[in-house]
Design a protein around this motif. Sequence first.
Motif, PDB file in Angstrom:
ATOM      1  N   ALA A   1      38.969  42.739  36.357  1.00 53.10           N
ATOM      2  CA  ALA A   1      37.878  43.881  36.881  1.00 53.10           C
ATOM      3  C   ALA A   1      36.564  44.249  35.744  1.00 53.10           C
ATOM      4  O   ALA A   1      35.636  44.331  35.631  1.00 53.10           O
ATOM      5  CB  ALA A   1      38.076  44.879  37.198  1.00 53.10           C
TER       6      ALA A   1
ATOM      7  N   GLU B   1      30.634  42.868  43.512  1.00 50.64           N
ATOM      8  CA  GLU B   1      31.437  43.726  44.008  1.00 50.64           C
ATOM      9  C   GLU B   1      30.024  44.547  44.873  1.00 50.64           C
ATOM     10  O   GLU B   1      30.099  45.221  45.551  1.00 50.64           O
ATOM     11  CB  GLU B   1      31.636  44.922  43.454  1.00 50.64           C
ATOM     12  CG  GLU B   1      32.140  46.504  42.758  1.00 50.64           C
ATOM     13  CD  GLU B   1      33.277  46.353  42.645  1.00 50.64           C
ATOM     14  OE1 GLU B   1      33.651  48.211  42.070  1.00 50.64           O
ATOM     15  OE2 GLU B   1      33.989  46.433  41.498  1.00 50.64           O
TER      16      GLU B   1
ATOM     17  N   PRO C   1      41.037  40.374  45.464  1.00 50.06           N
ATOM     18  CA  PRO C   1      40.661  41.494  44.842  1.00 50.06           C
ATOM     19  C   PRO C   1      39.634  42.665  44.720  1.00 50.06           C
ATOM     20  O   PRO C   1      39.500  43.588  45.482  1.00 50.06           O
ATOM     21  CB  PRO C   1      41.722  41.835  44.123  1.00 50.06           C
ATOM     22  CG  PRO C   1      42.250  40.105  43.369  1.00 50.06           C
ATOM     23  CD  PRO C   1      41.563  39.818  44.468  1.00 50.06           C
TER      24      PRO C   1
ATOM     25  N   GLU D   1      39.326  43.881  48.800  1.00 53.11           N
ATOM     26  CA  GLU D   1      39.788  45.195  48.633  1.00 53.11           C
ATOM     27  C   GLU D   1      39.458  46.456  48.263  1.00 53.11           C
ATOM     28  O   GLU D   1      39.573  47.339  48.817  1.00 53.11           O
ATOM     29  CB  GLU D   1      41.355  44.866  48.499  1.00 53.11           C
ATOM     30  CG  GLU D   1      42.763  45.588  48.228  1.00 53.11           C
ATOM     31  CD  GLU D   1      43.406  45.095  48.669  1.00 53.11           C
ATOM     32  OE1 GLU D   1      44.879  45.280  48.804  1.00 53.11           O
ATOM     33  OE2 GLU D   1      44.057  43.891  47.597  1.00 53.11           O
ATOM     34  N   THR D   2      39.042  45.760  46.997  1.00 50.87           N
ATOM     35  CA  THR D   2      38.237  47.345  46.233  1.00 50.87           C
ATOM     36  C   THR D   2      36.892  47.927  46.832  1.00 50.87           C
ATOM     37  O   THR D   2      37.438  49.255  46.887  1.00 50.87           O
ATOM     38  CB  THR D   2      38.118  46.503  45.090  1.00 50.87           C
ATOM     39  OG1 THR D   2      39.223  46.452  44.176  1.00 50.87           O
ATOM     40  CG2 THR D   2      37.383  48.170  43.705  1.00 50.87           C
TER      41      THR D   2
END
Length: 272
Positions: free
Chosen positions: A3, A145, A223, A226-227
């Motif tokens: 990340a 993101e 991931p 999912e975040t």
Amino acid sequence: MAAATFNIWQADLMDGANFDLKEEIRDYWSKRSKTFDLAFGHKIAPGAEADAWQKPIRAALGLQPKQVLELACGTGEVTQLIHDLGHDVTALDFSEAMLAVARRKHAGKARLRFLLADAEHTMEPDEAYDAIVCRHLVWTLTRPEETFREWFRLLKPGGHLVIFDGDWAQPKPGGRIAMMLIALIDRICGADRNYDGALSSRHARIMEALPFGDGLHADVLAPILETVGFAEIELQSHSPIAKAQRKNANLRNKLRTFVYGRFILVCTRPTT
């Protein structure tokens, strides 16, 4: 990727260069619109190939008509597949040239609207769609993101996100052999005129500036999804599509299906 690496990339893209990068991406795809459907892997042939693309969409969306947002619709190939399944489609792209081709292709159709907008910041209402579908878009995102949060916002609770994408930076195991054979065919038969060399170099320069420029992989993507809140993340094989593409392809194009690793990822906005 960790990340922290994504945060560094995002910081780099916020220094003022991001606007220029996005304009470069828009201009590149606008130029590609002229020959996009001629390049192998973009046009979707009716029959087995169309069925293979539709299968994961049908499985995710179900049989009842849905409100579907297709992001980066390009010339409207996937648009047709979703529309043919009986859904109401909003097909979005930020290239006017791509949209012009798609509009001509689908002139007069009901349950279909085209929207000139940025897939990373659509300006569409909250919880407006039952599903979002995109093909070969995620690798181009400048702020992954943030964009996934935007897509989460657009979906109704219980809505599905269907992603078709791949690692376009590095060949998969055995892919280099396919690339060598393609290069040999190019030398013997001449280069494929539907792949513009200058634009391919430009493509590589754009890729270098993107967060997923060194390759997009499902195990990196899951991931992040999912975040931002997505659940029921399911990796599906792209192999049935590649197999269908090979049925009526020439040798060079058959080999192209073996070069890069591709995948389908389906996930859901939870109901609670």
